[in-house]
Design an enzyme around this catalytic site. Structure first.
Site, PDB file in Angstrom:
ATOM      1  N   HIS A  24       7.523   5.554   1.603  1.00 31.05           N
ATOM      2  CA  HIS A  24       6.885   5.628   0.286  1.00 31.05           C
ATOM      3  C   HIS A  24       5.693   6.594   0.263  1.00 31.05           C
ATOM      4  CE1 HIS A  24       4.560   2.240   1.896  1.00 31.05           C
ATOM      5  NE2 HIS A  24       5.567   1.434   1.778  1.00 31.05           N
ATOM      6  N   HIS A  78       6.283 -11.418   7.275  1.00 31.05           N
ATOM      7  CA  HIS A  78       5.834 -10.516   6.208  1.00 31.05           C
ATOM      8  C   HIS A  78       7.012 -10.216   5.285  1.00 31.05           C
ATOM      9  CE1 HIS A  78       3.953  -7.258   4.160  1.00 31.05           C
ATOM     10  NE2 HIS A  78       4.329  -6.277   4.943  1.00 31.05           N
ATOM     11  N   GLU A  80       7.526  -7.730   3.095  1.00 30.08           N
ATOM     12  CA  GLU A  80       7.938  -6.359   2.746  1.00 30.08           C
ATOM     13  C   GLU A  80       9.335  -6.080   3.304  1.00 30.08           C
ATOM     14  OE1 GLU A  80       4.950  -3.331   3.413  1.00 30.08           O
ATOM     15  OE2 GLU A  80       5.913  -2.010   1.944  1.00 30.08           O
ATOM     16  N   ASP A  82      11.072  -3.815   4.644  1.00 33.25           N
ATOM     17  CA  ASP A  82      11.449  -3.211   5.930  1.00 33.25           C
ATOM     18  C   ASP A  82      11.572  -4.289   7.017  1.00 33.25           C
ATOM     19  OD1 ASP A  82       8.670  -3.336   5.432  1.00 33.25           O
ATOM     20  OD2 ASP A  82       8.205  -1.862   6.955  1.00 33.25           O
ATOM     21  N   HIS A 144      -1.240  -6.518   5.913  1.00 31.83           N
ATOM     22  CA  HIS A 144      -1.811  -5.836   4.786  1.00 31.83           C
ATOM     23  C   HIS A 144      -1.348  -6.356   3.428  1.00 31.83           C
ATOM     24  CE1 HIS A 144       1.685  -3.020   3.733  1.00 31.83           C
ATOM     25  NE2 HIS A 144       2.127  -3.815   4.666  1.00 31.83           N
ATOM     26  N   ASP A 163       2.947  -5.940  10.948  1.00 35.05           N
ATOM     27  CA  ASP A 163       2.487  -4.554  10.725  1.00 35.05           C
ATOM     28  C   ASP A 163       1.219  -4.189  11.507  1.00 35.05           C
ATOM     29  OD1 ASP A 163       4.461  -3.520   9.059  1.00 35.05           O
ATOM     30  OD2 ASP A 163       3.535  -4.294   7.246  1.00 35.05           O
ATOM     31  N   TYR A 192      -1.275   5.213  10.883  1.00 30.93           N
ATOM     32  CA  TYR A 192      -0.782   3.963  10.301  1.00 30.93           C
ATOM     33  C   TYR A 192      -1.951   3.179   9.697  1.00 30.93           C
ATOM     34  CZ  TYR A 192       2.256  -0.080   9.913  1.00 30.93           C
ATOM     35  OH  TYR A 192       3.006  -1.117   9.427  1.00 30.93           O
ATOM     36  N   HIS A 223       6.448  -2.098  14.023  1.00 31.20           N
ATOM     37  CA  HIS A 223       6.837  -0.682  14.041  1.00 31.20           C
ATOM     38  C   HIS A 223       6.356  -0.044  15.348  1.00 31.20           C
ATOM     39  CE1 HIS A 223       7.855  -0.656   9.760  1.00 31.20           C
ATOM     40  NE2 HIS A 223       6.699  -1.253   9.510  1.00 31.20           N
TER      41      HIS A 223
HETATM   42 FE1  FEO Z   1       4.277  -3.981   5.276  1.00 27.98          FE
HETATM   43 FE2  FEO Z   1       6.224  -2.594   7.767  1.00 27.98          FE
HETATM   44  O1  FEO Z   1       5.847  -3.422   6.117  1.00 27.98           O
END
Ligand code: FEO
Length: 397
Positions: A24, A78, A80, A82, A144, A163, A192, A223
């Site tokens: 994004h 989390h 999100e 991903d 986050h 994250d 990041y 990640h």
């Molecule tokens: Fe907040 Fe890697 O997603």
């Protein structure tokens, strides 16, 4: 599929997104991974999943270790997508699995997937025995997202913080010491942090205090690589970033230019700063992505922004950058706005207003030069650089 075992019975079963180049809007030149972890115990537990299109890769990795239909628990640290994007498909294969998440996690997952899965909601500090191990859950809201949670396994001294401590790196290596280049890891961890976590410094410090009491040998973020050799270096940097501590005598000039006048001003300012011993990074918004510019922000005490005036305002590239930095809210910066103009000259005032909103120190008013600067005017800008330099040190005398 190769097996990656962090500790006996705990496996990395994520997906590698080799070709991802934007997340994004954040440029991910090194790609990324979505890290999921499988804990083989009396209750087989999967911690987080992967982006939807890497589900088959995750499933293949799990299948090398256990029968995926036997998974009892899926922890969602989390919401999100991903990380939650493969929960639905996983539940089709393991329909008896419970989804363990926070209150906000349950709300968010329901809003995203419109499914009433078998949720088990955990509060911060709750534990869940899965056999030889007990999972500990700590909520870290706004690190986050409001739902963010970490999972800690004390028996193995493994922290799975989602994250937090991530980096967008797709690589053959899974651990920090296999990449064995702190400069690359630090740059990607900083990028990041600066682009995703920066607004939440207070919450990060709160989380670091809680996590500081834990005995940790491996940090497995969601990640990039897992940390096992460079944890002290990483935490030291995180504390600096979270407290907005920047090294003395470092500045960044970010500008765009139409016919070269603002660029001349930027170079003159740089000369003045450098003559006073300041280390200066220069970035032209035409050539550098704003996510790469943000990476430098935690390392720059001075942030000097320049745009000529166009259509009674600033160039759109600077407008985009200011929108981005306004949202990420870096603190404790010294700012200065400048640029050329033909008539009107509104750009510098607009830039300055954003810096005021961020509560940066503004030691001198914005400065604009009509059309093309002459040598005398450039000398004045150079002098401004020298004057600004004094404000980039703790002792400003
Ligand atoms: Fe907040 Fe890697 O997603």
């Amino acid at each position: 599929m190769e097996k990656v075992e962090l500790k006996p019975g705990i496996y990395w079963v994520g997906g590698i997104d080799w070709n991802l180049r934007t997340f994004h809007g954040y440029l991910t030149q090194r790609g990324t991974t979505y890290n999921a972890y499988l804990i083989v115990d009396d209750k087989i537990t999967l911690v987080d999943t992967v982006k939807h299109y890497l589900f088959d890769e995750m499933l293949a990795r799990i299948s090398e270790i256990v029968d995926p239909s036997k998974i009892d628990i899926i922890v969602s640290n989390h919401v999100e997508m991903d990380h939650s994007g493969s929960i639905g498909k996983m539940l089709e294969i393991a329909p008896n699995a419970k989804v363990v998440t926070s209150v906000m996690g349950e709300k968010g997952l329901k809003r995203h997937y419109k499914q009433d899965w078998d949720f088990m909601v955990v509060k911060s500090g709750d534990t869940l025995n899965i056999g030889k191990r007990t999972l500990h859950f700590v909520h870290v809201p706004m690190v986050h997202w409001p739902d963010s949670m970490v999972t800690y396994i004390p028996e193995d001294k493994v922290l799975l913080p989602n994250d937090a401590f991530g980096q967008h790196i797709a690589s053959a290596e899974r651990f920090d010491d296999e990449i064995n280049c702190w400069a690359v890891l630090k740059e990607e961890a900083a990028k990041y942090y600066a682009n995703i976590v920066l607004p939440y410094g207070d919450q990060v410090m709160g989380a670091i205090k809680v996590l500081g009491d834990l005995d940790i040998e491996i940090i497995g973020p969601s990640h990039g690589v897992m940390w096992r050799s460079m944890i002290p270096e990483l935490l030291e940097e995180y504390v600096k970033w979270a407290t907005h501590t920047t090294p003395e005598g470092r500045a960044m000039i970010v500008y765009d230019t139409m016919w070269g006048s603002t660029k001349k001003m930027a170079e003159a300012l740089r000369e003045g700063l450098v003559e006073e011993g300041v280390t200066v990074e220069m970035r032209n918004l035409e050539f550098t992505d704003i996510s790469d510019i943000m990476t430098l922000v935690p390392f720059s005490r001075g942030i000097f922004l320049a745009s000529p005036t166009i259509n009674n305002g600033m160039l759109p590239s600077m407008g985009g950058f200011l929108t981005y930095i306004k949202g990420l809210r870096p603190k404790n910066k010294v700012g200065f706005a400048f640029g050329s103009y033909g008539w009107g000259g509104q750009s510098v005032g607009e830039i300055e207003k954003v810096m005021e909103g961020l509560k940066w120190e503004l030691p001198m008013p914005s400065h604009k030069i009509n059309w093309v600067p002459d040598q005398e005017e450039l000398d004045q800008v150079k002098q401004m650089g020298k004057d600004l330099a004094k404000h980039l040190y703790d002792n400003k005398e």
